[in-house]
Scaffold this motif. Structure first.
Motif, mmCIF file in Angstrom:
data_model
loop_
_atom_site.group_PDB
_atom_site.id
_atom_site.type_symbol
_atom_site.label_atom_id
_atom_site.label_comp_id
_atom_site.label_asym_id
_atom_site.label_seq_id
_atom_site.Cartn_x
_atom_site.Cartn_y
_atom_site.Cartn_z
ATOM 1 N N UNK A 238 -62.034 29.570 23.955
ATOM 2 C CA UNK A 238 -60.736 28.954 24.252
ATOM 3 C C UNK A 238 -60.239 28.111 23.086
ATOM 4 N N UNK A 239 -61.148 27.427 22.406
ATOM 5 C CA UNK A 239 -60.745 26.672 21.224
ATOM 6 C C UNK A 239 -60.246 27.626 20.141
ATOM 7 N N UNK A 240 -60.939 28.741 19.953
ATOM 8 C CA UNK A 240 -60.501 29.733 18.961
ATOM 9 C C UNK A 240 -59.156 30.347 19.360
ATOM 10 N N UNK A 241 -58.971 30.603 20.660
ATOM 11 C CA UNK A 241 -57.688 31.138 21.128
ATOM 12 C C UNK A 241 -56.568 30.132 20.885
ATOM 13 N N UNK A 242 -56.826 28.878 21.167
ATOM 14 C CA UNK A 242 -55.824 27.846 20.908
ATOM 15 C C UNK A 242 -55.470 27.757 19.438
ATOM 16 N N UNK A 243 -56.459 27.942 18.578
ATOM 17 C CA UNK A 243 -56.197 27.916 17.137
ATOM 18 C C UNK A 243 -55.312 29.089 16.723
ATOM 19 N N UNK B 25 -54.379 23.876 8.722
ATOM 20 C CA UNK B 25 -55.786 23.861 8.331
ATOM 21 C C UNK B 25 -56.651 23.370 9.501
ATOM 22 N N UNK B 26 -56.125 22.460 10.302
ATOM 23 C CA UNK B 26 -56.897 21.906 11.421
ATOM 24 C C UNK B 26 -57.284 22.958 12.464
ATOM 25 N N UNK B 27 -56.354 23.815 12.932
ATOM 26 C CA UNK B 27 -56.793 24.843 13.880
ATOM 27 C C UNK B 27 -57.797 25.827 13.279
ATOM 28 N N UNK B 28 -57.641 26.126 12.007
ATOM 29 C CA UNK B 28 -58.591 27.042 11.361
ATOM 30 C C UNK B 28 -59.988 26.420 11.336
ATOM 31 N N UNK B 29 -60.059 25.139 10.996
ATOM 32 C CA UNK B 29 -61.356 24.456 10.960
ATOM 33 C C UNK B 29 -61.955 24.367 12.366
ATOM 34 N N UNK B 30 -61.130 24.058 13.373
ATOM 35 C CA UNK B 30 -61.670 23.945 14.737
ATOM 36 C C UNK B 30 -62.195 25.290 15.232
ATOM 37 N N UNK C 65 -63.305 27.746 13.308
ATOM 38 C CA UNK C 65 -64.508 28.049 12.530
ATOM 39 C C UNK C 65 -65.715 27.270 13.056
ATOM 40 N N UNK C 66 -65.527 26.016 13.380
ATOM 41 C CA UNK C 66 -66.631 25.217 13.915
ATOM 42 C C UNK C 66 -67.051 25.688 15.307
ATOM 43 N N UNK C 67 -66.083 26.054 16.130
ATOM 44 C CA UNK C 67 -66.404 26.499 17.491
ATOM 45 C C UNK C 67 -67.154 27.825 17.494
#
Length: 169
Positions: free
Chosen positions: A117-122, A148-153, A155-157
């Motif tokens: 879901x975090x990746x989908x939101x990004x 850049x923030x959604x991409x990082x989130x 990637x981390x998720x």
């Protein structure tokens, strides 16, 4: 109602005294006792670090805040000139907010679906920013760095260490 004496019992149900003598019998020696073994590939007592999972949640929250600020600014600034554009940005912001919020909560609860879901939101946030950039909206230069923030989130998720942490919980 007739009174039944205590000695009048059925022969199929043993008394407490009979049961205690039945348990005194030695166990069978035909089958050996199972010995506990550790299955290869399972986790040992070492708990995986929650650093990437918590970092993904923090960056996703910051990304949500920044995206919401940009979307609100666009909605208030463009409402009089292009309502269809505002409706599209508002819808994408709503989907982004719902998926990111649910993803953060579920990831912190240790559910695998939270990562996705975090990746989908990004992805939805990147779609919204792409629409804003293509539309040619006059925005401050700092807004161009926010994607850049959604991409990082995301990637981390989607890191394997986040997956290990969720599976261990």
């Amino acid at each position: 109602m007739p009174i039944v004496p205590d000695t009048a019992r059925t022969t199929h149900i043993p008394t407490v005294a009979q049961m205690s003598t039945a348990n005194d019998e030695p166990p069978t020696s035909l089958l050996p006792r199972a010995k506990p073994v550790q299955v290869p590939g399972t986790h040992s007592g070492i708990r995986p670090s929650a650093t990437t999972a918590i970092s993904a949640c923090v960056v996703a929250i910051l990304s949500g805040w920044a995206t919401s600020v940009v979307a609100t600014d666009l909605l208030t600034g463009w409402w009089d000139t292009d309502r269809l554009f505002c409706a599209a940005v508002g819808f994408l912001a709503l989907v982004f907010a719902a998926s990111t919020t649910a993803g953060v909560i579920l990831l912190l609860l240790g559910r695998q679906i939270g990562r996705f879901l975090i990746a989908l939101g990004a992805v939805v946030a990147l779609l919204a920013f792409t629409g804003v950039f293509i539309a040619g909206a006059k925005i401050p230069w700092i807004v161009y760095t926010i994607p850049v923030l959604p991409v990082i989130s995301a990637a981390l998720a989607l890191q394997p260490s986040t997956k290990r942490w969720v599976q261990h919980r």
